[in-house]
Design an enzyme around this catalytic site. Structure first.
Site, PDB file in Angstrom:
ATOM      1  N   ASP A  53      64.019  50.912  24.890  1.00  0.00           N
ATOM      2  CA  ASP A  53      63.293  51.407  24.381  1.00  0.00           C
ATOM      3  C   ASP A  53      63.419  50.563  22.763  1.00  0.00           C
ATOM      4  OD1 ASP A  53      66.284  52.254  22.817  1.00  0.00           O
ATOM      5  OD2 ASP A  53      65.108  53.683  22.696  1.00  0.00           O
ATOM      6  N   SER A  54      64.330  49.234  22.970  1.00  0.00           N
ATOM      7  CA  SER A  54      64.186  47.837  21.952  1.00  0.00           C
ATOM      8  C   SER A  54      62.924  47.271  22.279  1.00  0.00           C
ATOM      9  CB  SER A  54      65.329  47.022  22.018  1.00  0.00           C
ATOM     10  OG  SER A  54      65.623  47.388  24.114  1.00  0.00           O
ATOM     11  N   ASP A  92      62.899  53.605  29.093  1.00  0.00           N
ATOM     12  CA  ASP A  92      64.064  54.672  28.725  1.00  0.00           C
ATOM     13  C   ASP A  92      63.122  55.804  27.813  1.00  0.00           C
ATOM     14  OD1 ASP A  92      66.414  54.120  28.233  1.00  0.00           O
ATOM     15  OD2 ASP A  92      66.172  52.427  26.426  1.00  0.00           O
ATOM     16  N   LYS A 122      65.720  56.608  31.440  1.00  0.00           N
ATOM     17  CA  LYS A 122      67.376  56.419  30.860  1.00  0.00           C
ATOM     18  C   LYS A 122      66.807  57.939  29.701  1.00  0.00           C
ATOM     19  CE  LYS A 122      69.018  53.140  28.829  1.00  0.00           C
ATOM     20  NZ  LYS A 122      69.188  53.248  27.866  1.00  0.00           N
ATOM     21  N   GLU A 124      69.068  59.049  25.993  1.00  0.00           N
ATOM     22  CA  GLU A 124      70.875  59.144  25.438  1.00  0.00           C
ATOM     23  C   GLU A 124      71.170  59.871  25.020  1.00  0.00           C
ATOM     24  OE1 GLU A 124      69.940  56.600  22.249  1.00  0.00           O
ATOM     25  OE2 GLU A 124      68.986  54.547  22.912  1.00  0.00           O
ATOM     26  N   GLU A 191      77.438  52.194  25.719  1.00  0.00           N
ATOM     27  CA  GLU A 191      77.322  50.820  24.569  1.00  0.00           C
ATOM     28  C   GLU A 191      78.427  50.837  23.959  1.00  0.00           C
ATOM     29  OE1 GLU A 191      72.981  50.859  23.236  1.00  0.00           O
ATOM     30  OE2 GLU A 191      73.632  49.357  21.922  1.00  0.00           O
TER      31      GLU A 191
HETATM   32  O1  KIV Z   1      66.983  49.641  24.885  1.00  0.00           O
HETATM   33  C1  KIV Z   1      67.996  49.207  25.573  1.00  0.00           C
HETATM   34  O2  KIV Z   1      67.470  47.762  25.626  1.00  0.00           O
HETATM   35  C2  KIV Z   1      69.125  49.377  25.555  1.00  0.00           C
HETATM   36  C3  KIV Z   1      69.762  48.788  26.031  1.00  0.00           C
HETATM   37  C4  KIV Z   1      70.355  48.484  25.056  1.00  0.00           C
HETATM   38  C5  KIV Z   1      70.858  49.335  27.594  1.00  0.00           C
HETATM   39  O3  KIV Z   1      69.099  50.672  26.162  1.00  0.00           O
END
Ligand code: KIV
Length: 273
Positions: A53-54, A92, A122, A124, A191
């Site tokens: 989600d980055s 994510d 993924k 969090e 992280e």
């Molecule tokens: O969204 C992302 O890029 C991440 C990484 C920083 C692990 O979750």
């Protein structure tokens, strides 16, 4: 050309990742958000591509990961899946799609899997999202956990500083990691936590841990691909190693193109019909 020779060209599976931990083989993971980057990253031998989600920061220019929507994540993940042959593709679950109601989380997880063709998701968080994690796993969807600095909670943390430096937070992280592993997650991203704690957690669970700023004691490493390629000058945390200076490569190339167009040098006689 220096690089990595992929010995095992089979599609990476969650089971093989757990096997890699057992055999002491390190796992290489990078983000990608589009077809073209995924093709390059996959060809270079990365084991896991994370549609992080980055993308909210790197693709859309948002300050945090919170604004990205499920539709936008599906668009990015579908593009990455099209560009990937070998790597396991993990998407994510974006903010708000799994924290409120476990049933909702499972429905959103199924939708992402169905509409993208990705291999895993993924999420969090630890104990607080365990009911959602369990329902998603019950639906047959592999889950990667994410503990330590969890950027979707930035408004609660108030800072992107290193997490779990005090014993209370470290103890919660140990408990969360064990709970995620016991629930059936296939890996956990750690992280920005102290390396000693990450090493301890890595030894305590039978699934791979993947570090971003959590040191070399983890089973694998992940970076945001734009960061490790040196595409953005403004971000230089201690944990980031830059493998290229694409900011200079691209701005030099584009600058030369602009100069050639302005001078009339491009196109020349051989570059036209
Ligand atoms: O969204 C992302 O890029 C991440 C990484 C920083 C692990 O979750």
């Amino acid at each position: 050309m220096a690089g990595y020779i992929v010995e095992d060209t089979r599609k990476v599976t969650t089971h093989r990742l757990v096997e890699m931990k057992r055999n002491g083989k390190k796992i290489a993971m990078l983000t990608s958000y589009d077809y073209s980057m995924a093709q390059l990253v996959d060809a270079a031998g990365v084991d896991i591509i994370l549609v992080g989600d980055s993308a909210s920061n790197m693709m859309a220019g948002n300050v945090t990961t919170l604004p990205i929507t499920i539709d936008q994540m599906i668009y990015h993940a579908r593009s990455v899946v099209r560009g990937t042959q070998r790597a396991l593709v993990v998407c994510d679950m974006p903010f708000g799609t799994y924290q409120v109601d476990p049933q909702d989380a499972a429905r959103n997880a199924v939708r992402i899997m169905q509409e993208t063709g990705c291999d895993a998701l993924k999420l969090e968080g630890g104990i607080e999202i365990l009911p959602a994690v369990k329902l998603i796993l019950d639906a047959g969807i592999p889950v990667c956990g994410h503990l330590g600095l969890t950027p979707q909670s930035i408004n609660k943390f108030g800072t992107y500083a290193v997490r779990a430096k005090d014993e209370q937070e470290a103890e919660k992280l140990r408990t969360d990691a064990l709970a995620l592993a016991e629930a059936g997650c296939f890996a956990i991203v750690l992280e920005k936590i102290p390396a000693a704690l990450a090493t301890e957690v890595t030894k305590s669970v039978n699934i791979p841990t993947i570090s971003i700023g959590a040191g070399g004691g983890c089973d694998g490493q992940v970076l945001v691909v734009h960061d490790m390629l040196g595409m953005n000058k403004g971000f230089s945390p201690k944990f980031l190693r830059r493998y290229a200076d694409l900011y200079s490569v691209i701005t030099d190339a584009v600058g030369n193109y602009v100069a050639d167009v302005k001078s009339g040098d491009f196109p020349n006689a051989n570059e036209q019909y």
